[in-house]
Scaffold this motif. Sequence first.
Motif, PDB file in Angstrom:
ATOM      1  N   THR A 123       0.752  -1.062   0.063  1.00 39.10           N
ATOM      2  CA  THR A 123      -0.120  -0.062   0.009  1.00 39.10           C
ATOM      3  C   THR A 123       0.843   1.441  -0.037  1.00 39.10           C
ATOM      4  N   LEU A 124       1.420   1.593   1.292  1.00 39.52           N
ATOM      5  CA  LEU A 124       2.166   2.780   1.119  1.00 39.52           C
ATOM      6  C   LEU A 124       3.455   2.866   0.494  1.00 39.52           C
ATOM      7  N   MET A 125       3.923   1.834   0.116  1.00 40.05           N
ATOM      8  CA  MET A 125       5.311   2.001  -0.883  1.00 40.05           C
ATOM      9  C   MET A 125       4.956   2.303  -2.180  1.00 40.05           C
TER      10      MET A 125
ATOM     11  N   LEU B 191      -7.318  -4.270   2.956  1.00 38.81           N
ATOM     12  CA  LEU B 191      -6.238  -5.122   3.290  1.00 38.81           C
ATOM     13  C   LEU B 191      -5.792  -4.999   4.763  1.00 38.81           C
ATOM     14  N   MET B 192      -5.968  -3.726   5.250  1.00 33.57           N
ATOM     15  CA  MET B 192      -5.739  -3.712   6.820  1.00 33.57           C
ATOM     16  C   MET B 192      -6.647  -4.824   7.379  1.00 33.57           C
ATOM     17  N   CYS B 193      -7.789  -4.643   7.279  1.00 32.44           N
ATOM     18  CA  CYS B 193      -8.788  -5.454   7.931  1.00 32.44           C
ATOM     19  C   CYS B 193      -8.458  -7.176   7.819  1.00 32.44           C
ATOM     20  N   ILE B 194      -7.871  -7.361   6.694  1.00 30.79           N
ATOM     21  CA  ILE B 194      -7.518  -8.971   6.276  1.00 30.79           C
ATOM     22  C   ILE B 194      -6.249  -9.105   7.291  1.00 30.79           C
ATOM     23  N   VAL B 195      -5.380  -8.246   7.184  1.00 35.97           N
ATOM     24  CA  VAL B 195      -4.147  -8.481   7.645  1.00 35.97           C
ATOM     25  C   VAL B 195      -4.287  -8.430   9.396  1.00 35.97           C
TER      26      VAL B 195
END
Length: 323
Positions: free
Chosen positions: A122-124, A196-200
């Motif tokens: 995401t961030l990168m 993605l944050m929820c899954i991670v």
Amino acid sequence: MIMNSTKLLFNTTMIIGVMVCICSNNWMMMWSGLEISLISFLPLMISSNSLSSESMMKYFIIQSMSSSILMFGMLFLMMMIKMSLFIMVISLLLKIGMAPFHNWVLSVVEGITYDSIFILLTLMKIPPLMILSYINLTMWIPIMMSLILGSILGINQNSVRKILGYSSIYNLGFTCSCINEMSLWLIYMLIYMFMLMCIVLMMTKLNIYYLNQIMINEFNLKTKTCFWLMMMSFGGVPPMLGFLSKLMLFEFIIMNNQMLILMTMLISSLIVMFYYIRCTYMSIMFSSILMKWNLFSLSYSMIILTLINILMLSLMIFIKSLF
């Protein structure tokens, strides 16, 4: 890794590097921002996993090579050479791991933790995508390849980290299809980051790295249902939040009359939805010792979660219609 002053320093400098790249108005400062974020992210990849040092080295070599190619493109741009923008686009596609330069992503994600995977996917990717939006070139071949490869190659994967890697390659095809509209791809990226944050977070909490673990371990019904809803949202099933981002892109592509891309997106979405839902379907329906009629006795928290997923889409469409 426990949060300490060193980790805090690297996280801060990584975010500063991203911000420098986004806020710059010249090529050299953008390149500097990319390098600052790269050199700050590398120490954060270290973990107890025996493959983490190998992943770190691969990531460093690939990113250094793409930065060098980007610098060559900038030099050619100053020398007014025609192929300069094409060289810069290739270097940025290599940097974000878009097809056909996607193989390094899968070997890197296999050796790092879920926290690092989230930052990597995401961030990168935001600074290179920002530079791509400035270059303003159409990239239909990489977009088509990302959509096709990301959807088809993810089917036979057993590793959750590799599935997330292929999912990232697939979603890059969507993101780059509207790269000329900055507000559109930024909203898509933000929704993707949230999902993605929820899954991670769930994978880290349950300590799951392979699909077999989801089927073998007997989690409670709340956890399974919550995971199932998240995966449906991630796949873009209509009532969920994940469908909103796809709906915006479909609307944009129809307006631009790109019907071939639209057909590829629709067909690949079905394939991706298959392997997202497969992750949870097996654990709930076949490999579960729970009495199947007990599935109807859901708690209030699950009902609220479902309502949020359904109502959020309607609310966002309503807000969008106001502007």
